[in-house]
Scaffold this active site. Sequence first.
Site, mmCIF file in Angstrom:
data_model
loop_
_atom_site.group_PDB
_atom_site.id
_atom_site.type_symbol
_atom_site.label_atom_id
_atom_site.label_comp_id
_atom_site.label_asym_id
_atom_site.label_seq_id
_atom_site.Cartn_x
_atom_site.Cartn_y
_atom_site.Cartn_z
ATOM 1 N N HIS A 177 0.834 -1.211 0.000
ATOM 2 C CA HIS A 177 0.000 0.000 0.000
ATOM 3 C C HIS A 177 0.871 1.264 0.000
ATOM 4 O O HIS A 177 0.624 2.193 -0.776
ATOM 5 C CB HIS A 177 -0.927 -0.029 1.220
ATOM 6 N N HIS A 182 1.136 5.334 -2.029
ATOM 7 C CA HIS A 182 1.620 6.656 -1.628
ATOM 8 C C HIS A 182 2.841 7.163 -2.378
ATOM 9 O O HIS A 182 2.926 8.340 -2.704
ATOM 10 C CB HIS A 182 1.955 6.663 -0.129
ATOM 11 N N GLU A 222 -5.911 9.264 1.212
ATOM 12 C CA GLU A 222 -6.172 7.817 1.196
ATOM 13 C C GLU A 222 -7.243 7.396 0.183
ATOM 14 O O GLU A 222 -7.082 6.381 -0.480
ATOM 15 C CB GLU A 222 -6.584 7.317 2.584
ATOM 16 N N SER A 241 -3.815 1.075 -4.159
ATOM 17 C CA SER A 241 -3.064 -0.122 -3.752
ATOM 18 C C SER A 241 -3.943 -1.347 -3.645
ATOM 19 O O SER A 241 -3.474 -2.406 -3.234
ATOM 20 C CB SER A 241 -2.376 0.121 -2.407
HETATM 21 N N1 TIH Z 1 -7.168 -1.219 1.601
HETATM 22 C C1 TIH Z 1 -5.819 -0.855 1.234
HETATM 23 C C2 TIH Z 1 -5.184 -1.944 0.387
HETATM 24 O O1 TIH Z 1 -5.724 -3.038 0.278
HETATM 25 O O2 TIH Z 1 -4.110 -1.716 -0.164
HETATM 26 C C3 TIH Z 1 -4.960 -0.622 2.448
HETATM 27 C C4 TIH Z 1 -5.428 0.526 3.306
HETATM 28 C C5 TIH Z 1 -5.323 1.845 3.064
HETATM 29 C C6 TIH Z 1 -5.860 2.659 4.073
HETATM 30 C C7 TIH Z 1 -6.394 1.983 5.041
HETATM 31 S S1 TIH Z 1 -6.200 0.340 4.715
HETATM 32 FE FE FE2 Z 2 -2.068 5.021 3.597
#
Ligand code: TIH
Ligand code: FE2
Length: 313
Positions: A177, A182, A222, A241
Amino acid sequence: RSRVGASAATLEAPPPPQIPRTLSEVDNGKLLGFGADLAEDHPGFKDAGYKKRRQDIGHLARGHEVGEPIPYLEYTPEEVRVWGTVLRELRQLYPSHACKEYLSTFPLFDFKEDIVPQLEDMAKILRQTSGWQIRPVAGLLHPRDFLNGLAFKCFHSTQYIRHPSRPNYTPEPDLVHEILGHVPMLANPVFCDLVHQIGLASLGANESQIWHLTKLYWYTVEFGVVREAGDIKAFGAGVLSSFGELKHMASGTPALEPFDPFMKQPKMSYKDGYQKRYFVLDSFEDGASKLRDYCASITSPELIKEWRAHQSL
Ligand code: TIH
Ligand code: FE2
């Protein structure tokens, strides 16, 4: 101590928040949520080997001193497989689903399916593109610490990899992620400036302002989406991600609402799957300027000036 004394004390104003003068003063040890122990609903809850691995990697992060290079980790073949699977699948969706800013910095990192990127190598590229830095952390930080880090142009990043049973979606941040979500965005100076505003605003913020800033961060950095020629494209790292979430975002199912930082923000959902709604920016510049206005409305210019003066010492 007497109860009477305690209740008299609560009538006084709470002490002002501690403002870190150096990045080392930002606490990277206090963890929330999944950080310390995996919850029952975490995909790795019953996997003792996975938990041990998480602890070992977390231990390294806790020992890291600001300014030192981030230790290289040797990833296991299974971890490499998870990284490679996610990269292969996401790469197919990015051209149609990711915003143009993401697509333009992505090639700088030259990601390979059989090599898990090292945070230190990512940090070197960010140093050259935006001047941001990365600090390893064992899990989800307390919001004030995480946001304060942003004021130092520092992004706190996990270094462990999601559980192999669910590569397409994880309920918490992991290295995949951080890197696919990011890092490419943090190579864009305009985006970084937006993120920096949230960080600066957090320095003297009270608890309720911290909570609001956390939500603004959540619904932009996010899970933000941006309009591009009539389409919706992802720039939020939680969307970028996750193969599942990226498809969900573009499916037409979730609600889309204009982003307004001055409005009361909805409750954040960490654990219950994909977002039910996304907040849309008309353009990246427009969103950045809205966020800038909001942050300026809660920041004291004197406080920021005084804080900056300390930075140059
Ligand atoms: N759900 C995202 C992922 O599967 O890559 C990870 C997260 C980002 C923010 C909170 S959890
Ligand atoms: Fe994040």
